[in-house]
Design a protein around this motif. Sequence first.
Motif, mmCIF file in Angstrom:
data_model
loop_
_atom_site.group_PDB
_atom_site.id
_atom_site.type_symbol
_atom_site.label_atom_id
_atom_site.label_comp_id
_atom_site.label_asym_id
_atom_site.label_seq_id
_atom_site.Cartn_x
_atom_site.Cartn_y
_atom_site.Cartn_z
ATOM 1 N N TRP A 1 0.815 -1.212 0.000
ATOM 2 C CA TRP A 1 0.000 0.000 0.000
ATOM 3 C C TRP A 1 0.851 1.267 0.000
ATOM 4 C CZ3 TRP A 1 0.380 3.668 3.769
ATOM 5 C CH2 TRP A 1 1.064 3.318 4.939
ATOM 6 N N ASN A 2 2.067 1.195 0.578
ATOM 7 C CA ASN A 2 2.921 2.375 0.642
ATOM 8 C C ASN A 2 3.848 2.494 -0.564
ATOM 9 O OD1 ASN A 2 4.433 0.161 1.328
ATOM 10 N ND2 ASN A 2 5.627 1.210 2.900
ATOM 11 N N VAL A 3 3.697 1.592 -1.535
ATOM 12 C CA VAL A 3 4.484 1.653 -2.777
ATOM 13 C C VAL A 3 3.578 2.001 -3.956
ATOM 14 C CG1 VAL A 3 5.931 0.354 -4.373
ATOM 15 C CG2 VAL A 3 6.220 0.053 -1.918
ATOM 16 N N PHE A 4 2.568 1.156 -4.177
ATOM 17 C CA PHE A 4 1.570 1.408 -5.220
ATOM 18 C C PHE A 4 0.250 0.875 -4.698
ATOM 19 C CE2 PHE A 4 -0.863 0.600 -9.087
ATOM 20 C CZ PHE A 4 -0.600 1.734 -9.841
ATOM 21 N N PHE A 5 -0.637 1.797 -4.302
ATOM 22 C CA PHE A 5 -1.921 1.408 -3.707
ATOM 23 C C PHE A 5 -2.841 0.905 -4.816
ATOM 24 C CE2 PHE A 5 -6.227 2.299 -2.141
ATOM 25 C CZ PHE A 5 -6.191 1.572 -0.958
ATOM 26 N N LEU A 6 -3.046 -0.429 -4.860
ATOM 27 C CA LEU A 6 -3.825 -1.050 -5.916
ATOM 28 C C LEU A 6 -5.315 -0.793 -5.699
ATOM 29 C CD1 LEU A 6 -3.746 -2.921 -8.418
ATOM 30 C CD2 LEU A 6 -3.995 -4.853 -6.846
ATOM 31 N N GLU A 7 -5.981 -0.258 -6.725
ATOM 32 C CA GLU A 7 -7.416 0.041 -6.649
ATOM 33 C C GLU A 7 -8.252 -0.952 -7.446
ATOM 34 O OE1 GLU A 7 -7.510 4.068 -8.023
ATOM 35 O OE2 GLU A 7 -7.189 4.890 -5.999
ATOM 36 N N LYS A 8 -7.780 -1.375 -8.610
ATOM 37 C CA LYS A 8 -8.548 -2.342 -9.394
ATOM 38 C C LYS A 8 -7.639 -3.042 -10.392
ATOM 39 C CE LYS A 8 -10.099 1.100 -12.821
ATOM 40 N NZ LYS A 8 -11.266 1.641 -13.551
ATOM 41 N N ILE A 9 -8.077 -4.218 -10.788
ATOM 42 C CA ILE A 9 -7.382 -5.020 -11.795
ATOM 43 C C ILE A 9 -8.308 -5.195 -12.985
ATOM 44 C CG2 ILE A 9 -6.378 -7.269 -12.331
ATOM 45 C CD1 ILE A 9 -5.471 -7.502 -9.484
ATOM 46 N N GLU A 10 -7.803 -4.906 -14.179
ATOM 47 C CA GLU A 10 -8.569 -5.086 -15.409
ATOM 48 C C GLU A 10 -7.851 -6.093 -16.295
ATOM 49 O OE1 GLU A 10 -8.916 -1.258 -17.157
ATOM 50 O OE2 GLU A 10 -9.898 -0.337 -15.418
ATOM 51 N N TYR A 11 -8.642 -6.720 -17.171
ATOM 52 C CA TYR A 11 -8.078 -7.775 -18.013
ATOM 53 C C TYR A 11 -8.227 -7.417 -19.491
ATOM 54 C CZ TYR A 11 -7.885 -10.556 -13.787
ATOM 55 O OH TYR A 11 -7.598 -11.005 -12.522
ATOM 56 N N ARG A 12 -7.198 -7.704 -20.219
ATOM 57 C CA ARG A 12 -7.190 -7.604 -21.672
ATOM 58 C C ARG A 12 -6.685 -8.937 -22.224
ATOM 59 N NH1 ARG A 12 -9.429 -3.943 -19.849
ATOM 60 N NH2 ARG A 12 -9.213 -1.701 -20.269
ATOM 61 N N PRO A 13 -6.943 -9.208 -23.490
ATOM 62 C CA PRO A 13 -6.455 -10.481 -24.041
ATOM 63 C C PRO A 13 -4.945 -10.636 -23.950
ATOM 64 C CG PRO A 13 -8.103 -9.515 -25.495
ATOM 65 C CD PRO A 13 -7.804 -8.491 -24.443
ATOM 66 N N GLN A 14 -4.211 -9.523 -23.939
ATOM 67 C CA GLN A 14 -2.756 -9.612 -23.930
ATOM 68 C C GLN A 14 -2.135 -8.909 -22.735
ATOM 69 O OE1 GLN A 14 -1.633 -8.079 -27.746
ATOM 70 N NE2 GLN A 14 -2.051 -9.998 -28.795
ATOM 71 N N ALA A 15 -2.897 -8.582 -21.718
ATOM 72 C CA ALA A 15 -2.320 -7.879 -20.576
ATOM 73 C C ALA A 15 -3.241 -7.928 -19.374
ATOM 74 C CB ALA A 15 -2.026 -6.414 -20.947
ATOM 75 N N VAL A 16 -2.638 -7.787 -18.195
ATOM 76 C CA VAL A 16 -3.361 -7.584 -16.946
ATOM 77 C C VAL A 16 -3.031 -6.167 -16.488
ATOM 78 C CG1 VAL A 16 -3.703 -8.346 -14.576
ATOM 79 C CG2 VAL A 16 -3.131 -10.012 -16.353
ATOM 80 N N LEU A 17 -4.059 -5.329 -16.349
ATOM 81 C CA LEU A 17 -3.851 -3.936 -15.956
ATOM 82 C C LEU A 17 -4.061 -3.786 -14.463
ATOM 83 C CD1 LEU A 17 -5.650 -1.949 -18.786
ATOM 84 C CD2 LEU A 17 -3.458 -3.135 -18.785
ATOM 85 N N CYS A 18 -3.120 -3.094 -13.836
ATOM 86 C CA CYS A 18 -3.204 -2.852 -12.396
ATOM 87 C C CYS A 18 -3.190 -1.342 -12.178
ATOM 88 C CB CYS A 18 -2.029 -3.506 -11.677
ATOM 89 S SG CYS A 18 -1.908 -5.294 -11.982
#
Length: 513
Positions: A144-161
């Motif tokens: 949380w103190n480095v990169f506070f993750l809010e949501k994960i999205e999916y693409r056919p060629q990638a995982v978005l954070c």
Amino acid sequence: MWLSLLFILILAGVLTYIILDRTVSQVTVVPLWILWAILMIPPLLTGATVTWSKQVPPLPILIVGCSMCWFLYWRLLDWRRPRSRSIDPVAAPTDPALLQAIDSPVLAPAEDPATTTLAETEPATSARPIEAHEEAILKTCFAWNVFFLEKIEYRPQAVLCRGKLRTDPDTAYATLKHNVEDLFGDRFFILFQYSLSTGKPFFALVPRPQQTLITGSQRWLDGAIAMVLLMLTSIPTTYFGAALARLPQGDIGEILQAGLPYAMSLISILGLHDLGRYLVARFYQIDTNLPYFIPLPFWPGTYGCLVQMRSPIPNRKAVFDLGFGASIFGLAIAIPLLLWGLSQSEIVPIELKSTLLSFHAFDPRFSILLTLLSKLALGSRFVAERAISLNTVAIAAYISFLVITVKLMPLRRLDGGYIVHGMFGQKTSAIVSQLSKLILFILGVIRFRSSDGNTDLLFLAIFVSLIPAIDEPALNDVSDLNHWRDALGIGILAILILTLIPVPAILSQLLNI
């Protein structure tokens, strides 16, 4: 004669196909024979013209034809697979073409490439690069103190954070890369880039294609190809060097004596330019081939070198160093050779209409930098109403200097594009690229109106306008450069500006030129 020409064309065709197979076969969906045919059009047409009409085609036709073929080649090289293609959501992909997803966006027809990145495109299928239970494992990689993750999205060629950056970009990227590799091994490339629409940084995990280890025999073959192409390039450059020295015929000794200064100067400068990029790439552990010279059967005898990077660039520092290293290596030898060649050249009366390629009545006043170098080398001999008859070393250094300077334009795949991208990031570099095209066009119009219809700079402006502005992001495209790299970038881009701007009247009066 035609048998010798046929042998050279066959050898060039075979080597061209081998080079394409080793450099771009894994990163394009276009059949290799199409790319090969496009690259072979200029030498084949030139050979046919020489065989049937016993003369070389006019230089403007050769330059336009060769430039069009290379532009078409680069456009086809960027061709993407259809968006409907999906990947195995569990197993690591083995299709090398998926590596292209790192280099540039896969866009829907209505989207603008200037405002969209790969990782922001809408999914074409429901395929996911990771399974549902692996999502919980992935979330543990984000502190949380480095990169506070809010949501994960999916693409056919990638995982978005997506989330909020809570520390400096270098620390965030290094931390996440370490955590992901601990849990998933080398299954993913980790991208860290800005959203071109929102301006916020996000992480993307792209499945890594199966890597092929480079064997010792492959490296030996790479070196052998580079050496053969170097020897082939020395033949036309020596011949055209003798022609520029006005000794195109004679015994072999006279031709070598007249042509080798030009050939050695041209090959040394262009070779060191691309050797600089090769060394920087090896320093950052980027897979690349040795510099491959491209011989031409017409003047100037070579198209330069080809260095194809076959793995992604790790960060913006590497992006900057790739462009700066190549330019500084080339300029470090081009400028001293140009000064020496100018000092050995003769002063002649100026012509009414001088072009950029008027070597025997060269007028450097179209450029502040070239004018200053000419005055430094020639001193009081270079005065108003006088031009310079360049010797062959000066011609080779001048041509190489122009090539290196043009490559400092902040455009995709050019040195200047790498430098500006490294300094300002992908979005700002695209804006700078568009502005530079407009400025070059304005300078071309000014030169056209002030030099009795001279179109050389205007033609260059039209040609570079076809080059895409937006460049490929690095894996870590968020971390900024340090201040001394910014200073070096501004300094070397000043060389481009001083080369393109004509000498103002006040400077002409001051220097008596």
